[in-house]
Design an enzyme around this catalytic site. Structure first.
Site, mmCIF file in Angstrom:
data_model
loop_
_atom_site.group_PDB
_atom_site.id
_atom_site.type_symbol
_atom_site.label_atom_id
_atom_site.label_comp_id
_atom_site.label_asym_id
_atom_site.label_seq_id
_atom_site.Cartn_x
_atom_site.Cartn_y
_atom_site.Cartn_z
ATOM 1 N N LYS A 29 0.831 -1.201 0.000
ATOM 2 C CA LYS A 29 0.000 0.000 0.000
ATOM 3 C C LYS A 29 0.863 1.248 0.000
ATOM 4 O O LYS A 29 0.606 2.210 -0.737
ATOM 5 C CB LYS A 29 -0.925 0.015 1.215
ATOM 6 C CG LYS A 29 -1.830 1.254 1.288
ATOM 7 C CD LYS A 29 -2.419 1.453 2.656
ATOM 8 C CE LYS A 29 -1.377 1.955 3.646
ATOM 9 N NZ LYS A 29 -1.953 2.332 4.955
ATOM 10 N N GLY A 103 -4.787 7.366 5.544
ATOM 11 C CA GLY A 103 -3.818 8.389 5.906
ATOM 12 C C GLY A 103 -3.020 8.888 4.724
ATOM 13 O O GLY A 103 -2.731 10.087 4.613
ATOM 14 N N SER A 182 3.160 11.846 12.836
ATOM 15 C CA SER A 182 3.147 10.974 11.659
ATOM 16 C C SER A 182 4.239 11.388 10.684
ATOM 17 O O SER A 182 4.358 12.576 10.346
ATOM 18 C CB SER A 182 1.790 11.024 10.952
ATOM 19 O OG SER A 182 1.833 10.271 9.750
ATOM 20 N N GLU A 350 4.115 0.266 12.112
ATOM 21 C CA GLU A 350 2.902 -0.255 11.473
ATOM 22 C C GLU A 350 2.717 -1.749 11.696
ATOM 23 O O GLU A 350 1.603 -2.258 11.565
ATOM 24 C CB GLU A 350 2.914 0.060 9.979
ATOM 25 C CG GLU A 350 3.964 -0.676 9.176
ATOM 26 C CD GLU A 350 3.900 -0.307 7.697
ATOM 27 O OE1 GLU A 350 4.264 -1.165 6.882
ATOM 28 O OE2 GLU A 350 3.491 0.816 7.360
ATOM 29 N N ARG A 381 -4.329 2.962 18.523
ATOM 30 C CA ARG A 381 -3.985 1.540 18.503
ATOM 31 C C ARG A 381 -3.454 1.037 19.842
ATOM 32 O O ARG A 381 -3.665 -0.130 20.189
ATOM 33 C CB ARG A 381 -2.961 1.270 17.392
ATOM 34 C CG ARG A 381 -3.580 1.234 16.009
ATOM 35 C CD ARG A 381 -2.588 0.924 14.925
ATOM 36 N NE ARG A 381 -3.272 0.790 13.632
ATOM 37 C CZ ARG A 381 -2.673 0.821 12.458
ATOM 38 N NH1 ARG A 381 -1.357 0.976 12.401
ATOM 39 N NH2 ARG A 381 -3.365 0.685 11.345
ATOM 40 N N ARG A 425 -5.476 -3.349 10.920
ATOM 41 C CA ARG A 425 -4.444 -4.075 11.670
ATOM 42 C C ARG A 425 -4.979 -4.619 12.996
ATOM 43 O O ARG A 425 -4.478 -5.618 13.503
ATOM 44 C CB ARG A 425 -3.217 -3.200 11.873
ATOM 45 C CG ARG A 425 -2.619 -2.755 10.547
ATOM 46 C CD ARG A 425 -1.125 -2.655 10.557
ATOM 47 N NE ARG A 425 -0.640 -2.065 9.318
ATOM 48 C CZ ARG A 425 -0.370 -2.760 8.202
ATOM 49 N NH1 ARG A 425 -0.544 -4.062 8.190
ATOM 50 N NH2 ARG A 425 0.065 -2.150 7.119
ATOM 51 N N LYS A 450 -9.110 -2.527 3.585
ATOM 52 C CA LYS A 450 -8.286 -1.318 3.494
ATOM 53 C C LYS A 450 -6.959 -1.605 2.804
ATOM 54 O O LYS A 450 -6.471 -0.806 2.000
ATOM 55 C CB LYS A 450 -8.044 -0.755 4.896
ATOM 56 C CG LYS A 450 -7.181 0.491 4.969
ATOM 57 C CD LYS A 450 -7.028 0.942 6.398
ATOM 58 C CE LYS A 450 -6.057 2.100 6.532
ATOM 59 N NZ LYS A 450 -6.579 3.348 5.949
#
Length: 466
Positions: A29, A103, A182, A350, A381, A425, A450
């Protein structure tokens, strides 16, 4: 992209025997969406082979189409997509880009509006309204754009009005942002920096910068498109002005982070899982996965050679001989998992949910550090992982910069309906738990679309192979 209907909640299968499977992982991705952006910034058509076809990449291609980019899938091979940028190099304005919960769409596409012929509105899923956007928008304002918010400042939805060309032409533009929450904010500006006629001088002002491998990936991909980015010191990048042009044909690597649940399945259930097309040299943070899993007790080979030895060969031989080489990565496990102790996960945040699943089934403790920024992902998360581990009888707690997981015998873990928080995830995390804990059900397994078009089908196929 083929849609699949899943029961909700989805009953997660339990492994009844050791695995012996080969799993082909769809395209990355992260690379897919970077290549789509770079192709749109070029002047000639680019054909992307092995492009991931998932919700996030569909949102990206839809966003580019809104801006006047032509994205056409091969009717015989849907993972082959040709991207043709606008003939005059100007993106179309006066429309709305829908970001969903992606994102990369909400952080990479806004920069394209600098080169649009009118304002562009950005909106997304309601849950996306909680994701931070301020730093990328701050950077675009420093480049002359105007931002109008419909709600909270620094959050979706908003409208970007591009500057007059005088604001982005001429001298090198200096931009300073805090990208602590990020790395995508830095990447979003690096991707468009070459298009600024004076280039870009970009500085990160925060004390912590997450996921540096993703930034290096962006730098590498811009270089592949003919640009040049230097990093004279950590947190400082200089982008030279350049006309970007990816090669006419680009092949996307498999998503190595998405390989994590399948590889770790062999650690949880014992047996082996092989992943073909694993690159010897990669910019993906998921490339760190084999080393992490070896720390947890896995045995890993690449084309039959012990993984560490294969990596030494790739490093000592001429890089060109390995730059585009891939092989079959095989993980063998015996059902026993060793905790990581204190472990810095900042370079590969990730895959932290996948690592947390294995850690929740391990015999010794794990403390995953350097991942505080995961609180601002599709969901918080860290809080979600603690809640779901606790839900099945495990022990976990948040740390200021991560997550601590204490061992609990598998026999004491129990069935539950595990939540996914619209986070792919978290869904694959729960499926991994289900391999070892009978009776696990997963709410909204469809959120895995996703990044993986048919995760339940791939999961069932892995368990069925002999």
């Amino acid at each position: 992209m083929t849609e699949h209907a899943y029961p909700d909640p989805w009953p997660a299968p339990t492994a009844s025997r050791p695995l012996h499977a080969t799993v082909t992982i769809p395209g990355s991705k992260s690379l897919s969406n970077r290549f789509l952006i770079l192709a749109a910034l070029g002047t000639k058509p680019v054909t992307l082979h092995g492009l991931l076809r998932s919700r996030d990449t569909e949102l990206m291609t839809d966003a580019l189409r809104t801006l006047g980019v032509h994205c056409e899938a091969n009717p015989d091979t849907e993972t082959t997509v040709t991207v043709t940028p606008p003939a005059d190099g100007r993106f179309h304005g006066s429309d709305t880009v829908y970001c969903g919960l992606a994102g990369t769409v909400m952080r990479f596409v806004p920069g394209l509006v600098l080169f649009a012929d009118g304002p562009v509105r950005f909106d997304g899923d309601k849950q996306a309204y909680q994701r931070p956007m301020g730093p990328i928008l701050d950077g675009l304002e420093q480049l002359g754009a105007t931002i109008a918010y419909e709600g909270e400042s620094g959050r979706l939805p908003f409208t970007i009005t591009p500057p007059q060309h005088a604001h982005i032409d001429g001298q090198c533009r200096h931009v300073a942002i805090d990208s602590s929450s990020s790395s995508q904010f830095i990447s979003g500006l690096l991707l468009i920096g070459s298009r600024l006629s004076g280039g870009l001088d970009l500085t990160h002002t925060g004390e912590h910068l997450p996921s540096m491998p993703h930034i290096r990936m962006t730098m590498h991909d811009v270089e592949a498109a003919g640009g040049h980015i230097s990093m004279p010191e950590p947190g400082h990048w200089i982008v030279n002005p350049a006309q970007l042009a990816l090669p006419a044909d680009v092949t996307v690597e498999p998503d190595l982070s998405n390989a994590a649940p399948f590889l770790e399945a062999a650690m949880i259930a014992s047996g082996s899982v092989s992943i073909p097309n694993w690159p010897y040299i990669t910019t993906q943070p998921g490339g760190l996965l084999p080393g992490i899993l070896q720390h947890m007790g896995a045995s890993i080979t690449l084309d039959g050679t012990p993984f560490d030895e294969a990596m030494r060969q790739a490093e000592t031989d001429p890089r060109a001989s390995y730059a585009h080489r891939s092989g079959t990565l095989t993980l063998t496990g015996n059902g026993t998992i060793r905790g990581l102790g204190d472990y810095d996960m900042s370079a590969a945040g990730e895959i932290a949910p996948s690592i947390a699943a294995a850690a929740a089934l391990a015999d010794t403790p794990s403390a995953l550090h350097g991942i505080g920024h995961l609180r601002g992902h599709e969901t918080n998360r860290l809080a979600a992982l603690v809640k779901e581990i606790t839900r099945i009888g495990g022990k976990a707690r948040e740390l200021p910069d991560g997550l601590a997981i204490e061992p609990v015998p598998r026999a004491l873990l129990h069935a539950a309906v595990m939540e996914t928080y619209a986070d792919h995830r978290m869904a694959t995390f729960a499926a991994m738990i289900g391999l070892a804990v009978p009776g696990i059900e997963i709410s909204n397994i469809a959120t895995t679309r996703k990044t993986i078009p048919d995760f339940p089908g791939m999961w069932a196929d892995m368990l069925a192979q002999r």
